[in-house]
Design a protein around this motif. Structure first.
Motif, short mmCIF file in Angstrom:
data_model
loop_
_atom_site.label_atom_id
_atom_site.label_comp_id
_atom_site.label_asym_id
_atom_site.label_seq_id
_atom_site.Cartn_x
_atom_site.Cartn_y
_atom_site.Cartn_z
N GLY A 231 13.38 -36.51 -8.86
CA GLY A 231 14.33 -35.33 -9.89
C GLY A 231 15.35 -35.71 -10.58
N SER A 232 15.94 -37.16 -10.11
CA SER A 232 16.80 -36.93 -10.58
C SER A 232 17.08 -37.93 -12.08
CB SER A 232 17.12 -39.34 -10.28
OG SER A 232 16.47 -40.04 -10.39
N PRO A 233 18.79 -37.99 -12.51
CA PRO A 233 18.50 -38.33 -14.07
C PRO A 233 17.24 -39.39 -14.99
CG PRO A 233 20.10 -37.57 -13.19
CD PRO A 233 19.48 -37.65 -12.07
N ALA A 234 17.26 -40.27 -14.09
CA ALA A 234 17.09 -41.93 -14.27
C ALA A 234 15.41 -41.48 -14.45
CB ALA A 234 17.07 -42.80 -13.80
N GLY A 235 15.08 -40.75 -13.03
CA GLY A 235 13.11 -40.33 -12.90
C GLY A 235 12.93 -39.23 -13.52
N ILE A 236 13.56 -38.53 -14.44
CA ILE A 236 13.36 -37.19 -15.16
C ILE A 236 12.78 -38.26 -16.67
CG2 ILE A 236 13.20 -35.85 -16.37
CD1 ILE A 236 14.99 -34.49 -14.04
N GLU A 237 13.96 -39.01 -16.87
CA GLU A 237 13.42 -39.69 -18.52
C GLU A 237 12.13 -40.69 -18.70
OE1 GLU A 237 14.14 -40.37 -22.68
OE2 GLU A 237 15.28 -38.68 -20.90
N HIS A 242 6.06 -41.89 -18.76
CA HIS A 242 4.69 -42.77 -18.40
C HIS A 242 4.38 -41.56 -17.86
CE1 HIS A 242 6.59 -46.45 -19.16
NE2 HIS A 242 7.86 -46.44 -18.84
N ALA A 243 4.94 -40.97 -16.72
CA ALA A 243 3.89 -39.56 -15.77
C ALA A 243 3.10 -38.09 -16.92
CB ALA A 243 4.91 -39.11 -15.23
N GLU A 244 1.63 -38.77 -16.57
CA GLU A 244 1.25 -37.67 -16.35
C GLU A 244 1.22 -35.98 -15.59
OE1 GLU A 244 -3.25 -39.26 -17.93
OE2 GLU A 244 -2.61 -40.50 -16.82
N VAL A 245 1.66 -37.00 -14.47
CA VAL A 245 1.93 -35.47 -12.86
C VAL A 245 2.31 -35.56 -12.26
CG1 VAL A 245 0.30 -34.09 -11.31
CG2 VAL A 245 -0.86 -35.85 -13.48
N VAL A 246 3.90 -34.83 -12.40
CA VAL A 246 4.49 -35.29 -12.11
C VAL A 246 4.62 -34.34 -10.25
CG1 VAL A 246 7.26 -34.48 -12.06
CG2 VAL A 246 6.30 -35.42 -13.65
N GLY A 262 13.39 -29.60 -17.60
CA GLY A 262 13.46 -31.34 -17.91
C GLY A 262 12.85 -31.98 -18.11
N MET A 263 11.41 -32.21 -17.31
CA MET A 263 10.72 -33.38 -17.78
C MET A 263 9.38 -33.00 -19.09
SD MET A 263 9.71 -33.74 -14.05
CE MET A 263 10.48 -33.73 -12.46
N ARG A 264 9.80 -32.27 -19.01
CA ARG A 264 8.76 -31.34 -20.59
C ARG A 264 9.64 -31.98 -21.72
NH1 ARG A 264 7.10 -26.06 -17.95
NH2 ARG A 264 5.30 -27.14 -16.99
N ASP A 265 11.12 -31.44 -21.81
CA ASP A 265 12.36 -32.15 -22.55
C ASP A 265 11.63 -33.38 -22.80
OD1 ASP A 265 12.53 -29.29 -22.77
OD2 ASP A 265 14.55 -29.75 -21.83
N ALA A 266 11.47 -34.25 -21.38
CA ALA A 266 12.01 -36.07 -21.34
C ALA A 266 10.62 -36.80 -22.52
CB ALA A 266 12.20 -36.42 -20.15
N ALA A 267 9.41 -35.08 -22.26
CA ALA A 267 8.61 -35.88 -22.45
C ALA A 267 8.17 -35.59 -24.10
CB ALA A 267 7.20 -35.23 -22.84
N GLU A 268 8.93 -34.25 -24.77
CA GLU A 268 9.31 -34.72 -26.09
C GLU A 268 9.78 -35.49 -27.20
OE1 GLU A 268 10.46 -30.44 -26.68
OE2 GLU A 268 8.61 -30.13 -27.24
N ARG A 269 10.71 -36.19 -26.27
CA ARG A 269 11.87 -37.04 -26.73
C ARG A 269 10.84 -38.37 -26.33
NH1 ARG A 269 15.72 -34.56 -22.74
NH2 ARG A 269 14.98 -35.93 -21.87
N HIS A 270 10.20 -38.81 -26.27
CA HIS A 270 9.26 -39.80 -26.01
C HIS A 270 7.77 -39.11 -27.06
CE1 HIS A 270 11.48 -42.54 -24.11
NE2 HIS A 270 11.52 -41.16 -23.03
N HIS A 271 7.70 -38.46 -27.33
CA HIS A 271 6.82 -38.14 -29.32
C HIS A 271 5.93 -37.88 -27.91
CE1 HIS A 271 9.50 -39.83 -31.29
NE2 HIS A 271 9.29 -40.98 -30.63
N ARG A 272 5.67 -36.55 -26.61
CA ARG A 272 4.57 -36.86 -26.59
C ARG A 272 4.74 -35.02 -26.33
NH1 ARG A 272 4.86 -38.64 -20.69
NH2 ARG A 272 2.26 -38.50 -20.58
N ARG A 273 3.66 -34.56 -25.66
CA ARG A 273 3.59 -33.33 -25.99
C ARG A 273 4.03 -32.57 -24.60
NH1 ARG A 273 -2.91 -32.70 -28.33
NH2 ARG A 273 -1.86 -33.14 -30.35
N ARG A 274 4.31 -30.97 -24.81
CA ARG A 274 5.10 -30.28 -23.20
C ARG A 274 4.27 -30.40 -22.41
NH1 ARG A 274 10.52 -29.12 -23.71
NH2 ARG A 274 10.16 -27.24 -22.31
N ASP A 275 2.62 -30.28 -22.70
CA ASP A 275 1.61 -30.28 -21.98
C ASP A 275 0.79 -31.11 -20.99
OD1 ASP A 275 -0.29 -30.41 -24.10
OD2 ASP A 275 -1.25 -28.58 -24.28
#
Length: 474
Positions: A231-237, A242-246, A262-275
């Motif tokens: 739930g922390s900013p570092a953990g979300i990034e 990396h994470a598939e299930v949070v 917030g985690m879906r946004d972070a996934a997009e920053r790392h070139h992944r899909r929101r889902d």
């Protein structure tokens, strides 16, 4: 008309007496004290397999809770996560008596070398036929740091930076060290493994130097399903990369959705899909054949809850039970000469008695329901459709009654509503159960896959951009 969204359901477990519902282990019929008996895990696994559960999620710690009252005595009296046996070692036994049940297991990136852990997880993926997942943690107990030769905890965000490199090493071993067809087992030629298809990884980083090659051939999933609680900013990034299930939560629907977005946004920053990221929350489900029966169970659980156990688990640095109940929390902290800023979660203007009662009874949680099967199923449908939840880690109040009640009373109702598959219908690897048939391995857009076929092993990955501030979150 679209099909109703289905629920992914784990039982939340830990190989100890008192995991997260403290004071309940002495209740009649509770099996918690059998946690070191292999029979406990075999019975539980079969109950879950035949009861419609997708998996068992195993928590773990590698230190004692010794902050409250300045030592481990309270935790030891309560059986609070100590004694605690190694959860990785009970998984093969449970896998042997099940065919579909998945296993999520907690392991820390902070204190043990990645090469040995890579071998253990590949072994488990082989032995379970692809039913293994890893809950990535960085460890937060001060005693854990001292158990591994450190004077104090590594700062929170720095632990995530180390974890990022830890996973980079694992990905090189799991995804890049062996080709899929390296193991040939050619009896006529007397060749078991084609050496041209196995390679060193030669990782040299800030914290780790690992030559490789990986010592285990590719398993069904190669990389286990990657769980993370944060739930922390570092953990979300970190989760975005990396994470598939949070495993996350929130006191309200809005708070949960904000965390998930917030985690879906972070996934997009790392070139992944929101889902590409699914979300599970710890859920309390107290069900009875009638509303009255469920409420009676809930009263028993509340009456037997241990305040000392809850306070020790929270690592509360000030013992509020040592102060008069009619003074404010603010006054108690002043008498203890302890800064209120270090316990922002305490209601400063409440009386000590009110605060302790609130802590014991628990806050008003979004993912808590007490009722008959219809009431429970209605709540779960709201969690799925309104909150966007994908699954739950079912909190245990009684072993095995909590799981048995869910299996016998809730699962049939959810199946009637199309929220769970028919018995035996959902199968395959753990990743396929989460993301669909044919998706046993990580999708190409995940950062781990950059090493497939031995590519990029000598190309440094850009490190996560973190703030390196100590934070009291996981």
């Amino acid at each position: 008309m679209s099909e109703p969204k289905q629920l992914f359901v784990n039982l939340f477990e830990m190989a100890c007496v008192s995991h997260i519902t403290h004071g309940l282990w002495p209740l009649p019929g509770n099996n918690r004290e059998r946690f070191a008996d292999l029979g406990y895990w075999l019975e539980l696994a079969q109950l879950l397999e035949h009861g419609g559960f997708d998996g068992i999620f195993l928590a773990d710690v590698i230190g004692a809770y010794d902050v409250f009252r300045g030592g481990p005595e309270t935790a030891l009296r309560e059986g609070l996560q100590s004694p605690n046996i190694d959860p990785l070692l009970v998984i093969p036994a449970m896998a042997a008596v099940t065919e579909r049940l998945g296993f999520g297991v907690t392991f820390s990136t902070t204190y043990e070398p990645p090469f040995a852990f890579a071998r253990r997880m590949s072994t488990l993926d082989h032995l379970t036929k692809g039913r293994i997942g890893w809950n990535i943690v960085t460890s937060y107990l001060p005693n854990a740091a001292r158990n591994f030769g450190l004077d104090n905890e590594i700062p929170h965000d720095q632990r995530y930076r180390y974890a990022d490199e830890y996973l980079d090493v694992l990905y090189k071993l799991w995804e890049g060290s062996w080709d899929d067809d390296a193991l040939v087992a050619d009896r006529a030629a007397g060749v078991f493994t084609d050496p041209s298809k196995v390679r060193y990884i030669d990782h040299v980083g800030e914290r780790f130097r690992v030559a490789g090659p990986h010592i285990v051939h590719p398993s069904r999933q190669r990389t286990p399903v990657l769980f993370q609680a944060t739930g922390s900013p570092a953990g979300i990034e970190f989760a975005g990369r990396h994470a598939e299930v949070v495993f996350t939560g929130g006191r309200t629907s809005e708070e949960f959705r904000r965390n998930a977005d917030g985690m879906r946004d972070a996934a997009e920053r790392h070139h992944r899909r929101r889902d590409d990221v699914k979300f599970i929350a710890m859920a309390g489900v107290i069900v009875g054949r009638t509303q009255e029966e469920a409420e009676d169970k809930w009263r028993v659980y509340q009456q037997h809850a241990s305040l000392d156990g809850i306070l020790a688990h929270s690592s509360l640095p000030v013992d509020l039970t040592a102060f008069p109940r009619d003074i404010t929390v603010r006054e108690a902290l002043a008498r203890a000469e302890f800064p209120a800023s270090k316990v922002p979660f305490l209601p400063l203007d409440a009386t000590v008695g009110q605060a302790l009662d609130f802590i014991k009874q628990g806050r008003d949680e979004r993912f808590l329901v007490v009722g008959d099967p219809k009431t429970v199923a209605d709540a779960i449908e709201r969690w799925l459709d309104e909150d966007g939840l994908d699954g739950i880690n079912l909190r245990q109040y009684h072993s095995f009654d909590t799981a048995r009640d869910f299996a016998e009373l809730v699962v049939p109702e959810l199946r009637r509503r199309g929220r769970l598959p028919a018995e035996g219908e959902r199968s395959g690897t753990l990743r396929e159960r989460l993301f669909g048939e044919g998706q046993a391995r990580l999708p190409e857009r995940h950062i781990a896959t950059r090493y497939r076929g031995g590519a990029n092993l000598d190309t440094p990955v850009e490190p996560l951009r973190l703030t390196f501030e100590h934070a009291a979150s996981f």
